[in-house]
Design a protein around this motif. Structure first.
Motif, PDB file in Angstrom:
ATOM      1  N   ILE A 129       0.878  -1.172   0.000  1.00  0.00           N
ATOM      2  CA  ILE A 129       0.000   0.000   0.000  1.00  0.00           C
ATOM      3  C   ILE A 129       0.912   1.217   0.000  1.00  0.00           C
ATOM      4  CG2 ILE A 129      -1.802   1.271   1.210  1.00  0.00           C
ATOM      5  CD1 ILE A 129      -2.521  -1.377   2.598  1.00  0.00           C
ATOM      6  N   THR A 130       0.801   2.028  -1.024  1.00  0.00           N
ATOM      7  CA  THR A 130       1.646   3.218  -1.138  1.00  0.00           C
ATOM      8  C   THR A 130       0.862   4.445  -0.698  1.00  0.00           C
ATOM      9  OG1 THR A 130       2.858   2.249  -3.000  1.00  0.00           O
ATOM     10  CG2 THR A 130       3.043   4.633  -2.681  1.00  0.00           C
ATOM     11  N   GLU A 131       1.456   5.224   0.198  1.00  0.00           N
ATOM     12  CA  GLU A 131       0.833   6.436   0.721  1.00  0.00           C
ATOM     13  C   GLU A 131       1.673   7.625   0.287  1.00  0.00           C
ATOM     14  OE1 GLU A 131       0.128   8.356   5.159  1.00  0.00           O
ATOM     15  OE2 GLU A 131      -0.041   6.180   4.898  1.00  0.00           O
ATOM     16  N   THR A 132       1.063   8.552  -0.456  1.00  0.00           N
ATOM     17  CA  THR A 132       1.794   9.686  -1.011  1.00  0.00           C
ATOM     18  C   THR A 132       1.191  10.996  -0.531  1.00  0.00           C
ATOM     19  OG1 THR A 132       2.271   8.397  -3.003  1.00  0.00           O
ATOM     20  CG2 THR A 132       2.627  10.768  -3.128  1.00  0.00           C
ATOM     21  N   LEU A 133       2.037  11.891  -0.043  1.00  0.00           N
ATOM     22  CA  LEU A 133       1.604  13.207   0.418  1.00  0.00           C
ATOM     23  C   LEU A 133       1.810  14.242  -0.674  1.00  0.00           C
ATOM     24  CD1 LEU A 133       2.966  13.555   4.070  1.00  0.00           C
ATOM     25  CD2 LEU A 133       0.591  13.367   3.364  1.00  0.00           C
ATOM     26  N   SER A 164       6.483   9.702  -0.818  1.00  0.00           N
ATOM     27  CA  SER A 164       5.748   8.459  -0.597  1.00  0.00           C
ATOM     28  C   SER A 164       6.388   7.589   0.472  1.00  0.00           C
ATOM     29  CB  SER A 164       5.666   7.648  -1.900  1.00  0.00           C
ATOM     30  OG  SER A 164       4.971   8.360  -2.897  1.00  0.00           O
ATOM     31  N   LYS A 165       5.542   6.801   1.110  1.00  0.00           N
ATOM     32  CA  LYS A 165       5.991   5.731   1.989  1.00  0.00           C
ATOM     33  C   LYS A 165       5.140   4.515   1.683  1.00  0.00           C
ATOM     34  CE  LYS A 165       3.102   6.937   5.996  1.00  0.00           C
ATOM     35  NZ  LYS A 165       3.115   7.271   7.447  1.00  0.00           N
ATOM     36  N   GLU A 166       5.597   3.334   2.088  1.00  0.00           N
ATOM     37  CA  GLU A 166       4.914   2.108   1.689  1.00  0.00           C
ATOM     38  C   GLU A 166       4.779   1.145   2.863  1.00  0.00           C
ATOM     39  OE1 GLU A 166       5.540   0.222  -2.355  1.00  0.00           O
ATOM     40  OE2 GLU A 166       6.505  -1.276  -1.086  1.00  0.00           O
ATOM     41  N   THR A 167       3.637   0.483   2.918  1.00  0.00           N
ATOM     42  CA  THR A 167       3.399  -0.574   3.896  1.00  0.00           C
ATOM     43  C   THR A 167       3.055  -1.846   3.134  1.00  0.00           C
ATOM     44  OG1 THR A 167       2.529   1.006   5.510  1.00  0.00           O
ATOM     45  CG2 THR A 167       1.992  -1.321   5.860  1.00  0.00           C
ATOM     46  N   THR A 168       3.741  -2.935   3.450  1.00  0.00           N
ATOM     47  CA  THR A 168       3.464  -4.212   2.797  1.00  0.00           C
ATOM     48  C   THR A 168       2.754  -5.136   3.780  1.00  0.00           C
ATOM     49  OG1 THR A 168       5.419  -3.997   1.393  1.00  0.00           O
ATOM     50  CG2 THR A 168       4.458  -6.194   1.589  1.00  0.00           C
ATOM     51  N   ILE A 169       1.620  -5.686   3.337  1.00  0.00           N
ATOM     52  CA  ILE A 169       0.759  -6.509   4.183  1.00  0.00           C
ATOM     53  C   ILE A 169       0.819  -7.964   3.730  1.00  0.00           C
ATOM     54  CG2 ILE A 169      -1.601  -6.840   5.044  1.00  0.00           C
ATOM     55  CD1 ILE A 169      -0.406  -4.189   5.869  1.00  0.00           C
ATOM     56  N   GLY A 174      -2.806 -10.814   7.439  1.00  0.00           N
ATOM     57  CA  GLY A 174      -3.131  -9.416   7.703  1.00  0.00           C
ATOM     58  C   GLY A 174      -2.045  -8.679   8.454  1.00  0.00           C
ATOM     59  N   ASN A 175      -0.938  -9.363   8.753  1.00  0.00           N
ATOM     60  CA  ASN A 175       0.164  -8.741   9.478  1.00  0.00           C
ATOM     61  C   ASN A 175       0.955  -7.803   8.567  1.00  0.00           C
ATOM     62  OD1 ASN A 175      -0.395 -10.180  11.847  1.00  0.00           O
ATOM     63  ND2 ASN A 175       0.905 -11.895  11.228  1.00  0.00           N
ATOM     64  N   VAL A 176       1.545  -6.771   9.178  1.00  0.00           N
ATOM     65  CA  VAL A 176       2.437  -5.871   8.449  1.00  0.00           C
ATOM     66  C   VAL A 176       3.760  -6.584   8.230  1.00  0.00           C
ATOM     67  CG1 VAL A 176       3.697  -3.700   8.523  1.00  0.00           C
ATOM     68  CG2 VAL A 176       1.357  -3.809   9.372  1.00  0.00           C
ATOM     69  N   ASP A 177       4.183  -6.727   6.969  1.00  0.00           N
ATOM     70  CA  ASP A 177       5.432  -7.403   6.646  1.00  0.00           C
ATOM     71  C   ASP A 177       6.609  -6.430   6.678  1.00  0.00           C
ATOM     72  OD1 ASP A 177       6.819  -9.882   5.525  1.00  0.00           O
ATOM     73  OD2 ASP A 177       7.308  -8.388   3.995  1.00  0.00           O
ATOM     74  N   SER A 178       6.384  -5.207   6.179  1.00  0.00           N
ATOM     75  CA  SER A 178       7.437  -4.202   6.178  1.00  0.00           C
ATOM     76  C   SER A 178       6.828  -2.825   5.996  1.00  0.00           C
ATOM     77  CB  SER A 178       8.462  -4.473   5.071  1.00  0.00           C
ATOM     78  OG  SER A 178       7.852  -4.329   3.796  1.00  0.00           O
ATOM     79  N   THR A 179       7.577  -1.819   6.414  1.00  0.00           N
ATOM     80  CA  THR A 179       7.165  -0.433   6.210  1.00  0.00           C
ATOM     81  C   THR A 179       8.368   0.369   5.755  1.00  0.00           C
ATOM     82  OG1 THR A 179       7.648   0.169   8.516  1.00  0.00           O
ATOM     83  CG2 THR A 179       5.388  -0.531   8.013  1.00  0.00           C
ATOM     84  N   SER A 180       8.110   1.416   5.005  1.00  0.00           N
ATOM     85  CA  SER A 180       9.158   2.376   4.657  1.00  0.00           C
ATOM     86  C   SER A 180       8.628   3.763   4.947  1.00  0.00           C
ATOM     87  CB  SER A 180       9.553   2.252   3.180  1.00  0.00           C
ATOM     88  OG  SER A 180       8.478   2.642   2.335  1.00  0.00           O
ATOM     89  N   ASP A 181       9.488   4.637   5.486  1.00  0.00           N
ATOM     90  CA  ASP A 181       9.047   5.987   5.795  1.00  0.00           C
ATOM     91  C   ASP A 181       9.330   6.924   4.623  1.00  0.00           C
ATOM     92  OD1 ASP A 181      11.755   6.640   5.902  1.00  0.00           O
ATOM     93  OD2 ASP A 181      11.844   6.534   8.092  1.00  0.00           O
TER      94      ASP A 181
END
Length: 201
Positions: A129-133, A164-169, A174-181
């Motif tokens: 899931i990519t989150e972009t500001l 952008s930052k990314e969260t991998t599920i 349903g657990n969070v596998d990795s995140t990037s800030d």
């Protein structure tokens, strides 16, 4: 209320009412503690929270107003008032799967938008899931050909490049596998048998 919804909460920890006029208007005695009071109102059709009003210890009234989507099960707009003045407005956009794909926050004359992009799971059953500001640039939902993912794109003025930052599920647990800030720093997680996670770098 009759549906089991909380409609009023009083917290006794607050300062004293110092003047007679305030005490009378609030149905309290002078010198009596003014409680923190939170009141809730609900939509009569869907039963969703429509408004939350909080009386702070200094007499300031903060009101949260919520507008549901046409489907009734999600909030599309949240407005925060201090006394009667709106100070922050948050608007949400959704895709056909009820996932948030855009969020626009306007406060103090500045608008910050966030777009969310959901991708298909890969061969390891992980999906990012990519989150972009975007600062001062509204976001618009654009369905992809698959119609299960939505790309958030910026339009109009302001900084349209975004960060952008990314969260991998993990699609299976349903657990969070990795995140990037926003600086590109990546944190990965591992889980024990009880699905308690801890970060590993």
């Amino acid at each position: 209320d009759n549906y089991g919804n909380l409609i009023e909460y009083r917290n006794p920890m607050a300062h004293k009412v110092d003047d007679a006029e305030s005490a009378e208007s609030e149905d309290l005695n002078e010198g009596e503690l003014r409680p923190y009071v939170t009141k809730y109102e609900y939509d009569t059709t869907w039963g969703l929270l429509k408004q939350k009003t909080m009386l702070q210890d200094d007499g300031t009234k903060i009101t949260y107003e919520y507008e549901p989507t046409e489907y009734g099960n999600m909030i599309q707009k949240e407005t925060i008032f201090v006394d009667e003045t709106p100070i922050r407005v948050t608007e949400y956009g959704y895709n056909g799967y009820c996932r948030v794909v855009s969020k626009k926050v306007t406060e103090s004359g500045e608008t910050v938008c966030t777009g969310y992009e959901y991708m298909k799971a890969n061969d390891s059953n992980k999906y990012p899931i990519t989150e972009t500001l975007y600062k001062n640039a509204p976001v618009e939902e654009t369905p992809t050909e698959d119609a299960t993912d939505v790309e958030a794109v910026s339009e109009g003025g302001g900084d349209s490049s975004g960060i952008s930052k990314e969260t991998t599920i993990d699609a299976l647990t349903g657990n969070v596998d990795s995140t990037s800030d926003y600086n590109g720093n990546v944190t990965r997680y591992e889980y024990d048998a009880a699905q308690e996670g801890k970060p590993i770098h």
